[in-house]
Design an enzyme around this catalytic site. Sequence first.
Site, short mmCIF file in Angstrom:
data_model
loop_
_atom_site.label_atom_id
_atom_site.label_comp_id
_atom_site.label_asym_id
_atom_site.label_seq_id
_atom_site.Cartn_x
_atom_site.Cartn_y
_atom_site.Cartn_z
N ARG A 171 33.18 65.01 66.45
CA ARG A 171 31.99 64.17 66.67
C ARG A 171 31.23 64.65 67.89
O ARG A 171 30.01 64.82 67.87
CB ARG A 171 32.40 62.71 66.83
CG ARG A 171 32.43 61.91 65.55
CD ARG A 171 33.24 62.54 64.43
NE ARG A 171 33.36 61.66 63.29
CZ ARG A 171 34.33 60.75 63.14
NH1 ARG A 171 35.30 60.66 64.03
NH2 ARG A 171 34.35 59.97 62.08
N ASP A 337 41.46 60.07 55.08
CA ASP A 337 40.98 58.72 55.36
C ASP A 337 39.57 58.51 54.83
O ASP A 337 38.81 59.47 54.63
CB ASP A 337 40.99 58.45 56.88
CG ASP A 337 40.16 59.49 57.64
OD1 ASP A 337 40.15 60.66 57.22
OD2 ASP A 337 39.50 59.12 58.63
N GLU A 338 39.23 57.26 54.63
CA GLU A 338 37.85 56.83 54.42
C GLU A 338 37.09 57.76 53.46
O GLU A 338 36.06 58.33 53.83
CB GLU A 338 37.13 56.74 55.78
CG GLU A 338 37.76 55.70 56.68
CD GLU A 338 37.12 55.62 58.07
OE1 GLU A 338 36.99 54.50 58.57
OE2 GLU A 338 36.75 56.66 58.64
N TRP A 404 47.21 54.15 60.76
CA TRP A 404 46.13 53.83 61.71
C TRP A 404 45.50 52.48 61.46
O TRP A 404 44.92 51.88 62.37
CB TRP A 404 45.05 54.93 61.69
CG TRP A 404 44.13 54.95 60.49
CD1 TRP A 404 44.37 55.54 59.30
CD2 TRP A 404 42.82 54.37 60.40
NE1 TRP A 404 43.30 55.37 58.45
CE2 TRP A 404 42.33 54.65 59.11
CE3 TRP A 404 42.02 53.63 61.28
CZ2 TRP A 404 41.07 54.23 58.67
CZ3 TRP A 404 40.76 53.22 60.85
CH2 TRP A 404 40.29 53.51 59.55
N TYR A 429 43.67 52.85 69.78
CA TYR A 429 42.42 53.61 69.64
C TYR A 429 41.73 53.51 71.00
O TYR A 429 41.13 52.49 71.35
CB TYR A 429 41.55 53.03 68.53
CG TYR A 429 41.79 53.70 67.18
CD1 TYR A 429 43.07 54.17 66.85
CD2 TYR A 429 40.77 53.87 66.26
CE1 TYR A 429 43.30 54.79 65.63
CE2 TYR A 429 40.99 54.51 65.04
CZ TYR A 429 42.25 54.96 64.74
OH TYR A 429 42.47 55.59 63.54
N ASP A 431 39.17 54.81 72.21
CA ASP A 431 37.71 54.70 72.30
C ASP A 431 37.28 53.24 72.34
O ASP A 431 36.17 52.92 72.74
CB ASP A 431 37.02 55.44 71.14
CG ASP A 431 37.59 55.10 69.77
OD1 ASP A 431 38.82 54.97 69.66
OD2 ASP A 431 36.80 54.95 68.82
N TRP A 479 38.64 58.81 69.56
CA TRP A 479 37.49 59.20 68.73
C TRP A 479 36.27 59.29 69.63
O TRP A 479 36.17 58.56 70.63
CB TRP A 479 37.29 58.18 67.61
CG TRP A 479 38.52 58.09 66.75
CD1 TRP A 479 39.49 57.13 66.81
CD2 TRP A 479 38.94 59.02 65.75
NE1 TRP A 479 40.48 57.40 65.89
CE2 TRP A 479 40.18 58.55 65.22
CE3 TRP A 479 38.40 60.19 65.23
CZ2 TRP A 479 40.87 59.23 64.22
CZ3 TRP A 479 39.09 60.86 64.23
CH2 TRP A 479 40.31 60.38 63.74
N THR A 480 35.33 60.16 69.27
CA THR A 480 34.30 60.47 70.27
C THR A 480 32.87 60.19 69.81
O THR A 480 31.93 60.76 70.37
CB THR A 480 34.40 61.95 70.72
OG1 THR A 480 34.19 62.79 69.57
CG2 THR A 480 35.74 62.25 71.34
C1 ACM Z 1 40.43 56.93 61.16
O1 ACM Z 1 40.28 56.27 62.20
N1 ACM Z 1 39.47 56.95 60.24
C2 ACM Z 1 41.64 57.67 60.91
#
Ligand code: ACM
Length: 564
Positions: A171, A337-338, A404, A429, A431, A479-480
């Site tokens: 990111r 994921d997602e 997660w 997490y 962030d 996460w950034t």
């Molecule tokens: C994630 O936070 N989508 C692994």
Amino acid sequence: MGDIGGEGAAAAEEAALIPAPGRLSAPAGAAGARCVVDADTGIEAAAGTEGVARWLRSTVGAATGLPLAPYREGESRAGDGRVRLRIVPALADELGGPESYRLTAENRVVTLDGASEAGLFWAAGTFRQLLGPEAFRRAPVSGRGAWEFPALTVRDSPRFGWRGLLLDVARHFMPKDGVLRYLDLMAAHKLNVLHLHLTDDQGWRVEIRRYPELTETGSWRARTKIGHRASPLWEEKPHGGHYTQDDIREIVAYAAERHITVVPEIDVPGHSQAAVAAYPELGNTDVVDTAALSVWDTWGVNPNVLAPTDHTLRFYEGVFEEVLEMFPSRFIHIGGDECPKDQWQKSAAAQRRVADLGLADEDQLQSWFVRHFDTWLGARGRRLIGWDEILQGGLAPGAAVSSWRGYEGGVTAARAGHDVVMCPEQYVYLDHRQAPGDEEPVPIGFVRTLEDVYRFEPVPAALTEAEARHVLGTQANVWTEALEDARRVDYQAFPRLAAFAEVAWSRLPAPPDRDFADFERRMTAHYRRLDALGVAYRPPSGPRPWQRRPGVPGRPIDGPPPAR
Ligand code: ACM
């Protein structure tokens, strides 16, 4: 602290070790005894310890200005001061596995015994903490010739073999020097797995020689959303960067010298818009004009996922072939994921694939995709790990799971006999914001304070002892989307990563019984170490003015951590 005898209490308080060691004791009947390291202190390195000797000279030697010259038995030296480095495999049984170590400091001799070279390396890290905050600088500042600390013995071993940190370099790109610095910060906290999130919708960060467009096109975007995706703000300038294959080899080698494994993540079949922008045929071309896509400039879950075609499988086999050449890690992370299924539902090609394979739905199509790489990696002596969505549609036989979305993924996977790494977003997490109120920069997610992280318990309560053996360990994820540079990463990661490191390493009591006040006391010393290391942590009193981001919208979520 762990198990501390009465005579050890004063030594433990002065040592302020983080993460807390298993046992710390002071020599019986010698209360107040000191250990001294000075210009006459040599390093006596037994066979197999040369790497640790090199690391000691390059860190402690640089910080103290002491020569730490090679010590040889029989040579006369004033006082025979030395740091002895030895591999003592029997310590593994005695203390708890191959990363165990024993450190004995008395008078002018410090003995570091590791059950393996890794154990010895962690012993060297403890030695550096004992020397005090100045030992974390890169050059001497005080001109002092002698360094002293309490005479003591530490016996120590980690609770978990996987003590991870995820850095999202997709990111916002973190230039190579920043990654090397984070490896040093991890080593200082006895963390041993760097999960590098190398690809996402917003950028592809690793050179793949047979597919140059992945980085030519995929490693930069024209502009970037500032703050949460609902924010109206944009940074109207390009953002980009990637690691060459030699950069990666350097990162992996630097990590290995610090007994850290780098686990690469190539996220498939979702989070792939940067790859589709580079090679439009990878996308669902019968649903969207993938040739018109560019690297994504905002945040969220992206619909432009990979097409489930043979071409895509062959393409990513080519990617993974180069990834395996660069990364010796046993585990290779494939994301998973997602992955929204809308395009697969609309795509005639994807639906033909579902029918041809006799699958029930698109979840099973994702499972088919993941299984392909599970088999492919297994045939090459590696193991697949993916986010807990890879449980949907049936888990591939050899797969391990990064849990997660909470504890459930870990519970389901462990009960089915799969290994798991616990990184529930509700706890680790980093962030997510670390205090309530308006002052936290770009406040997103839950409020998770230093104390909340300290009280995180990685092993789900629902697991039996046998099932819990599938918990390889735990990982904090950074996460950034809202972290534009290394200082913002520092702010989110620290001081909470220190608490996390203690959770991952130390055998702490159950969360309600954890002695947070004792941890906080040790943090007083640890903040000085972080200062010496140049870490832009969040001060206990709140962000400094330049650490705030007034006017940049985040997306706070309220709510307590869920039950374990
Ligand atoms: C994630 O936070 N989508 C692994």
